[in-house]
Scaffold this motif. Structure first.
Motif, PDB file in Angstrom:
ATOM      1  N   GLY A 120      34.184  23.869  40.144  1.00 39.47           N
ATOM      2  CA  GLY A 120      35.352  23.257  39.984  1.00 39.47           C
ATOM      3  C   GLY A 120      36.553  23.230  40.797  1.00 39.47           C
ATOM      4  O   GLY A 120      37.643  22.618  40.604  1.00 39.47           O
ATOM      5  N   ALA A 121      36.507  23.953  41.862  1.00 34.13           N
ATOM      6  CA  ALA A 121      37.509  24.032  42.804  1.00 34.13           C
ATOM      7  C   ALA A 121      37.734  22.721  43.554  1.00 34.13           C
ATOM      8  O   ALA A 121      36.747  21.841  43.849  1.00 34.13           O
ATOM      9  CB  ALA A 121      37.548  24.996  43.948  1.00 34.13           C
ATOM     10  N   LYS A 122      38.853  22.170  43.605  1.00 33.02           N
ATOM     11  CA  LYS A 122      39.287  20.854  44.340  1.00 33.02           C
ATOM     12  C   LYS A 122      39.728  21.123  45.876  1.00 33.02           C
ATOM     13  O   LYS A 122      39.369  20.395  46.587  1.00 33.02           O
ATOM     14  CB  LYS A 122      40.214  20.236  43.410  1.00 33.02           C
ATOM     15  CG  LYS A 122      39.725  19.779  42.029  1.00 33.02           C
ATOM     16  CD  LYS A 122      40.082  18.493  41.324  1.00 33.02           C
ATOM     17  CE  LYS A 122      39.377  18.155  40.157  1.00 33.02           C
ATOM     18  NZ  LYS A 122      38.964  19.398  39.414  1.00 33.02           N
ATOM     19  N   GLU A 271      48.030  37.184  39.678  1.00 34.68           N
ATOM     20  CA  GLU A 271      49.434  37.750  39.846  1.00 34.68           C
ATOM     21  C   GLU A 271      50.067  36.468  40.624  1.00 34.68           C
ATOM     22  O   GLU A 271      51.222  36.395  40.458  1.00 34.68           O
ATOM     23  CB  GLU A 271      49.520  38.877  40.725  1.00 34.68           C
ATOM     24  CG  GLU A 271      48.938  40.125  40.021  1.00 34.68           C
ATOM     25  CD  GLU A 271      48.874  41.589  40.922  1.00 34.68           C
ATOM     26  OE1 GLU A 271      48.650  42.672  40.390  1.00 34.68           O
ATOM     27  OE2 GLU A 271      49.033  41.405  42.076  1.00 34.68           O
ATOM     28  N   ARG A 272      49.419  35.605  41.463  1.00 37.43           N
ATOM     29  CA  ARG A 272      50.125  34.690  42.243  1.00 37.43           C
ATOM     30  C   ARG A 272      49.855  33.210  41.254  1.00 37.43           C
ATOM     31  O   ARG A 272      50.428  32.434  41.680  1.00 37.43           O
ATOM     32  CB  ARG A 272      49.068  34.517  43.514  1.00 37.43           C
ATOM     33  CG  ARG A 272      49.380  35.281  44.637  1.00 37.43           C
ATOM     34  CD  ARG A 272      48.713  34.692  45.694  1.00 37.43           C
ATOM     35  NE  ARG A 272      49.660  33.635  46.106  1.00 37.43           N
ATOM     36  CZ  ARG A 272      50.495  33.509  46.736  1.00 37.43           C
ATOM     37  NH1 ARG A 272      51.071  34.765  47.221  1.00 37.43           N
ATOM     38  NH2 ARG A 272      51.271  32.482  47.073  1.00 37.43           N
ATOM     39  N   GLY A 273      49.341  33.154  40.078  1.00 41.85           N
ATOM     40  CA  GLY A 273      49.394  32.127  39.263  1.00 41.85           C
ATOM     41  C   GLY A 273      48.267  31.134  39.964  1.00 41.85           C
ATOM     42  O   GLY A 273      48.412  29.938  39.949  1.00 41.85           O
ATOM     43  N   CYS A 274      47.125  31.712  40.669  1.00 42.57           N
ATOM     44  CA  CYS A 274      45.972  30.673  41.296  1.00 42.57           C
ATOM     45  C   CYS A 274      44.697  31.053  40.464  1.00 42.57           C
ATOM     46  O   CYS A 274      44.702  31.940  39.745  1.00 42.57           O
ATOM     47  CB  CYS A 274      45.811  31.146  42.622  1.00 42.57           C
ATOM     48  SG  CYS A 274      47.261  30.936  43.817  1.00 42.57           S
ATOM     49  N   LYS A 275      43.973  29.920  40.614  1.00 44.80           N
ATOM     50  CA  LYS A 275      42.591  30.057  40.075  1.00 44.80           C
ATOM     51  C   LYS A 275      41.691  30.598  40.957  1.00 44.80           C
ATOM     52  O   LYS A 275      41.720  30.464  42.111  1.00 44.80           O
ATOM     53  CB  LYS A 275      42.122  28.421  39.685  1.00 44.80           C
ATOM     54  CG  LYS A 275      42.973  28.072  38.437  1.00 44.80           C
ATOM     55  CD  LYS A 275      42.144  26.621  38.203  1.00 44.80           C
ATOM     56  CE  LYS A 275      42.826  25.853  37.101  1.00 44.80           C
ATOM     57  NZ  LYS A 275      42.863  24.595  37.416  1.00 44.80           N
ATOM     58  N   PHE A 276      40.873  31.240  40.531  1.00 39.84           N
ATOM     59  CA  PHE A 276      39.645  31.918  41.090  1.00 39.84           C
ATOM     60  C   PHE A 276      38.329  31.452  40.704  1.00 39.84           C
ATOM     61  O   PHE A 276      38.101  31.457  39.544  1.00 39.84           O
ATOM     62  CB  PHE A 276      39.635  33.571  40.958  1.00 39.84           C
ATOM     63  CG  PHE A 276      38.613  34.304  41.584  1.00 39.84           C
ATOM     64  CD1 PHE A 276      38.357  34.451  42.795  1.00 39.84           C
ATOM     65  CD2 PHE A 276      37.603  34.917  40.748  1.00 39.84           C
ATOM     66  CE1 PHE A 276      37.674  35.236  43.340  1.00 39.84           C
ATOM     67  CE2 PHE A 276      36.602  35.543  41.307  1.00 39.84           C
ATOM     68  CZ  PHE A 276      36.382  35.791  42.566  1.00 39.84           C
ATOM     69  N   PHE A 277      37.469  31.193  41.844  1.00 40.58           N
ATOM     70  CA  PHE A 277      36.167  30.564  41.773  1.00 40.58           C
ATOM     71  C   PHE A 277      35.222  31.233  42.385  1.00 40.58           C
ATOM     72  O   PHE A 277      35.487  31.768  43.557  1.00 40.58           O
ATOM     73  CB  PHE A 277      35.959  29.078  42.118  1.00 40.58           C
ATOM     74  CG  PHE A 277      37.168  28.294  41.315  1.00 40.58           C
ATOM     75  CD1 PHE A 277      36.802  27.642  40.398  1.00 40.58           C
ATOM     76  CD2 PHE A 277      38.307  27.906  41.947  1.00 40.58           C
ATOM     77  CE1 PHE A 277      37.534  26.715  39.470  1.00 40.58           C
ATOM     78  CE2 PHE A 277      39.369  27.416  41.381  1.00 40.58           C
ATOM     79  CZ  PHE A 277      38.920  26.409  40.155  1.00 40.58           C
TER      80      PHE A 277
END
Ligand code: ATP
Ligand code: FE2
Length: 329
Positions: A120-122, A271-277
């Motif tokens: 799902g990462a773009k 913590e950074r507000g990022c998505k992890f895949f």
């Protein structure tokens, strides 16, 4: 319907992909009888030659397709061990000529990046942590750029070398992880981040000295090894996220199977507000499906070598991630 062939190092793998769906992913990895993990490229190439037909037939069968359904063959063109790459290229040409279909040459490191899309990462930053490679890669103006990398050893080779040194055999990664889960005391180790890059050979020497001193338990050493070098990886990955402004992190490579590394990345992303895949294990390690997956994306953008031009097609053992002009994004 696209077939992908992986042969850069110890793994000979073939996968079948259709419209971004993985229909099969079969592999056979070279192993040494004594578990030393030493690899002589020509020996590994012989392994690939010996298993290729069997892997091919299984990949076709598992996908539930017929040979004639294949519309193109993608293969790992580089980087990797030349004799192994040549075996892959030879087999690729054989099939492409037999079926009269085009070939898509794929950069192995970029395939690790592209397979992240399946989760799902773009537009992610990739932390590619495998045996031989350790790189932080992201797309920027027409190319996948290497924002940081190891200055000496690949992270997997680093872990495997220490594991072998203390008699754990090969591959060491899973065994070190197991020991680390029982470690209780953090032992201070050198921490080597230089700008966006990391260095591991000094830490390896330090660990070997600490082991030889007999003062520390192997569990504590394994625990401290993981905490230290994974923190280094997470630091450079975070810096790449900050620098590029991207909001997604994807893991790739065999070392990404390590659940502690996954956990540390997850915390940093949160913590950074990022998505992890993190793709499933079979897609993290070297495999043919990721080559087919990346190959399909490239083919749709017109990247291909037609059967009549196959004579000119060669391997690129030293191809760097940022050598490739990305025309498909
Ligand atoms: P490259 O992709 O650079 O050609 P490779 O083929 O050696 O390298 P992979 O097949 O992606 O690499 O991964 C193999 C590495 O993964 C080995 O070094 C192995 O120790 C490591 N590894 C596997 N599982 C774990 C784990 N749980 N923790 C740490 N390392 C692991
Ligand atoms: Fe790889």
């Amino acid at each position: 319907m696209i077939l992908g062939i992986e042969s850069t190092a110890h793994t000979f793998g073939i996968g079948v992909v259709k419209n971004g769906k993985i229909l099969s992913n079969v592999k056979d990895a070279f192993t040494t009888k004594d578990g030393s993990g030493g690899m002589i490229p020509t020996e590994v190439a012989k392994h690939h030659a010996a298993v290729k037909n069997k892997v091919y037939e299984s990949a076709i069968k598992e996908a539930g397709i017929k040979e004639k359904d294949i519309d193109a063959v993608a293969f790992s063109q580089g980087p990797g061990l030349a004799p192994c790459l040549l075996e892959g290229l030879k087999f690729t040409k054989e099939i492409a000529l037999k079926l009269n279909v085009p070939v898509v040459p794929v950069n192995h490191c970029i395939a690790h990046q592209e397979i992240g899309r399946i989760t799902g990462a773009k537009d992610p930053v990739l932390l590619y942590a495998s045996g031989a490679n350790t790189q932080i890669i992201a797309y920027e103006s027409g190319k996948y750029r290497v924002f940081g990398e190891t200055l000496d050893l690949g992270i997997g080779n680093f872990i495997d070398t220490f594991a072998r040194y203390v008699g754990l055999g090969f591959p060491g990664g899973p065994k070190i992880q197991e020991l680390a889960s029982k470690g209780k005391n953090y032992i201070e180790l050198p921490y080597k981040v230089k700008g966006m890059d990391i260095a591991l050979s000094g830490i390896l020497t330090n660990l070997q000295q600490k082991y030889n001193s007999g003062k520390y338990s192997l569990e504590d050493l394994a625990f401290s090894l993981q905490e230290t070098v994974f923190a280094m990886l997470v630091e450079v990955a975070e810096r790449a996220l900050a620098h590029t402004g991207k909001k997604e992190l994807v893991l790739g490579g065999g070392v990404a199977c390590n659940t502690r590394l996954q956990e540390m990345c997850k915390i940093m992303c949160k913590e950074r507000g990022c998505k992890f895949f993190c793709p499933e294990r079979g897609l993290l390690v070297d495999n043919g499906a990721m080559i087919a997956y990346a190959g399909e994306i490239m083919l749709k953008a017109g990247v291909k070598v037609n059967p009549e031009d196959l004579k000119k097609l060669d391997i690129l053992p030293r191809e760097r991630t940022d050598d490739v002009v990305v025309s498909w994004k």
